[in-house]
Design a protein around this motif. Structure first.
Motif, short mmCIF file in Angstrom:
data_model
loop_
_atom_site.label_atom_id
_atom_site.label_comp_id
_atom_site.label_asym_id
_atom_site.label_seq_id
_atom_site.Cartn_x
_atom_site.Cartn_y
_atom_site.Cartn_z
N LEU A 1 34.84 61.13 41.64
CA LEU A 1 35.78 59.91 42.18
C LEU A 1 36.55 60.39 43.28
N GLU A 2 36.65 59.73 44.52
CA GLU A 2 37.48 59.93 45.63
C GLU A 2 38.43 58.54 45.71
N PRO A 3 39.60 58.70 46.13
CA PRO A 3 40.68 57.77 46.23
C PRO A 3 40.44 56.93 47.45
N SER A 4 40.62 55.66 47.66
CA SER A 4 40.38 54.97 48.80
C SER A 4 41.28 55.48 50.00
N PRO A 5 40.66 55.64 51.16
CA PRO A 5 41.44 56.40 52.00
C PRO A 5 42.41 55.64 52.72
N LEU B 1 24.87 69.03 67.56
CA LEU B 1 25.80 68.38 68.02
C LEU B 1 27.01 69.27 67.94
N VAL B 2 27.95 69.16 68.55
CA VAL B 2 29.30 69.46 68.40
C VAL B 2 30.14 68.26 68.25
N LEU B 3 31.01 68.38 67.05
CA LEU B 3 31.72 67.31 66.76
C LEU B 3 33.27 67.72 66.77
N VAL B 4 34.27 67.07 67.63
CA VAL B 4 35.48 67.04 67.44
C VAL B 4 36.11 66.02 66.70
N VAL B 5 36.74 66.25 65.30
CA VAL B 5 36.95 65.11 64.27
C VAL B 5 38.45 65.08 64.37
N ILE B 6 38.88 63.79 63.97
CA ILE B 6 40.21 63.33 63.84
C ILE B 6 39.95 62.90 62.38
N LEU B 7 41.31 62.96 61.73
CA LEU B 7 41.51 62.02 60.62
C LEU B 7 42.08 60.55 61.02
N GLY B 8 41.61 59.44 60.41
CA GLY B 8 42.07 58.02 60.45
C GLY B 8 41.56 57.57 59.56
N SER B 9 41.69 55.89 59.51
CA SER B 9 41.10 55.26 58.83
C SER B 9 39.72 54.91 58.82
N SER B 10 38.96 54.91 57.66
CA SER B 10 37.61 54.62 57.76
C SER B 10 37.27 54.00 56.20
N SER B 11 36.06 53.49 56.02
CA SER B 11 35.84 52.96 54.95
C SER B 11 35.02 54.00 54.20
N ALA B 12 34.97 53.88 52.89
CA ALA B 12 34.28 55.09 51.86
C ALA B 12 33.55 54.22 50.92
N ALA B 13 32.49 54.81 50.56
CA ALA B 13 31.69 54.10 49.58
C ALA B 13 32.16 54.42 48.00
N PHE C 1 38.91 65.70 54.46
CA PHE C 1 40.02 65.35 53.51
C PHE C 1 41.40 66.02 53.86
N SER C 2 42.29 65.15 53.99
CA SER C 2 43.71 65.79 53.83
C SER C 2 44.64 64.82 52.92
N GLY C 3 44.74 65.32 51.87
CA GLY C 3 45.68 64.41 51.13
C GLY C 3 45.11 63.28 50.61
N ARG C 4 45.66 62.09 50.88
CA ARG C 4 44.89 60.95 50.45
C ARG C 4 44.26 60.52 51.62
N ARG C 5 44.55 61.25 52.76
CA ARG C 5 43.56 60.48 54.19
C ARG C 5 42.34 61.01 53.97
N THR C 6 41.47 60.11 54.48
CA THR C 6 40.05 60.67 54.63
C THR C 6 39.46 60.07 55.89
N ARG C 7 38.48 60.88 56.58
CA ARG C 7 37.68 60.32 57.75
C ARG C 7 36.38 60.56 57.37
N ARG C 8 35.51 59.55 57.45
CA ARG C 8 33.97 59.79 57.16
C ARG C 8 33.16 59.33 58.58
N GLN C 9 32.42 60.22 59.05
CA GLN C 9 31.93 60.06 60.38
C GLN C 9 30.43 60.48 60.39
N ALA C 10 29.40 59.39 60.74
CA ALA C 10 28.07 59.56 60.88
C ALA C 10 27.99 60.44 61.75
N VAL C 11 26.93 61.22 61.82
CA VAL C 11 26.77 62.32 63.25
C VAL C 11 25.41 61.96 63.86
#
Length: 311
Positions: free
Chosen positions: A218-222, A5-17, A252-262
């Motif tokens: 360790l990764e911070p809460s997004p 696939l081709v994925l065009v991604v944005i940063l936004g809110s998401s949950s992290a494990a 990853f951009s600073g404290r902001r994280t977006r996790r996306q299943a593909v």
């Protein structure tokens, strides 16, 4: 090789494990400014790419600048452990233990360092303490079993391996090690049954790796990043080795994280006001991962599974 696939991604809110209740505690990251998170993201990406010396140097610099940020020191301890610098890793762990005495991760990493130094009795104590703090993690009795076996405490080692299999019946390494231990003691019937289970899992490619989530950094809460009408964007073309493979993309951009299943298909999202991301990670189904570092917006990049790394 199939272009999934081709994925065009944005940063936004998401949950992290996250692993362990103590690791969701914001005090682990207290005092860390935004630019420190960006430097930290790049250090972790270097680590994930197998560039341990660069990652250690980066994390040492960050930890020196912000010595009270527990997570920075803990991740430094982990990359030092990956380089087998056990004494240096123990030094960092002792500092973090003062602030987080009830962290199962800290106790587990103590156990791994002590094992590396052949201090098996002390290692067993640390693994057992980690298991008290998080009884559901199979890596802790697995680590204890290795040290107990090295000490010649075979019955206790087998008991620890049985505990792993209670927690995760399809844990391949535990099945294999317990079978071989029983076989060496003449208990061939049970050993054969365990080896049959191991072989069946291996054929279905379902054996569990020894790696624990506690081995991951360790990764911070997004934090959420408000969308601003698609001002900036980033296109990631994910190329797996198998047609039916699925991947997970994390940006990853600073404290902001977006996790996306593909999944198969195209996902169009925006980076909002972000002009450059610190790192992009693609997690592949077999546990390997690929990284790109310091990626400007408005680009299309290709990330292939070929050449991916393991933590």
């Amino acid at each position: 090789m199939i272009r999934l696939l081709v994925l065009v991604v944005i940063l936004g809110s998401s949950s992290a494990a996250f692993v362990g209740a103590s690791e969701t505690d914001s005090t682990l990251w207290e005092g860390a400014p935004e630019d420190a998170f960006s430097a930290h993201n790049r250090a972790i990406a270097h680590w994930g790419m197998g560039m341990y010396e660069t990652a250690a140097r980066d994390l040492e610099s960050i930890s020196s600048a912000y010595p009270k940020v527990v997570a920075f020191r803990l991740n430094l301890a982990m990359v030092l452990l990956a380089r087998r610098h056990y004494d240096e890793s123990l030094r960092e762990l002792k500092e973090t233990e003062i602030r987080t005495p009830n962290s199962p991760r800290v106790q587990y990493l103590f156990g791994r360092c002590l094992t590396g130094l052949n201090l098996e009795t002390e290692a067993v104590q640390r693994f057992e303490l980690a298991a008290v703090l998080d009884p559901g993690e199979p890596a802790f009795p697995l680590g204890a079993s290795e040290s107990l076996s090295a000490l010649g405490r075979t019955a206790e080692a087998e008991k620890a391996l049985r505990r792993v299999l209670v927690l995760r019946p399809d844990h391949g390494p535990a099945l294999y090690r317990l079978a071989r231990s029983l076989e060496s003691r003449g208990q061939s019937e049970e050993a054969r049954l365990l080896l049959d289970r191991f072989s069946a899992l291996k054929k279905r490619q379902r054996t569990q790796a020894e790696r624990s989530p506690y081995d991951d950094p360790l990764e911070p809460s997004p934090l959420p990043l408000p969308e601003t009408g698609g001002l900036h964007w980033l296109k990631v073309d994910v190329v797996p080795e198998r047609e039916d493979a699925r991947a997970v993309v994390t940006i990853f951009s600073g404290r902001r994280t977006r996790r996306q299943a593909v999944p198969a298909g195209v996902l169009r999202l925006s980076l909002g006001a972000v002009k450059r991301v610190d790192a992009i990670r693609v997690d592949w189904p077999d546990g390997r991962h690929s990284y790109r570092i310091d990626v400007p917006s408005g680009r299309e990049i290709v990330i292939k599974e070929v050449g991916a790394h393991v933590w």
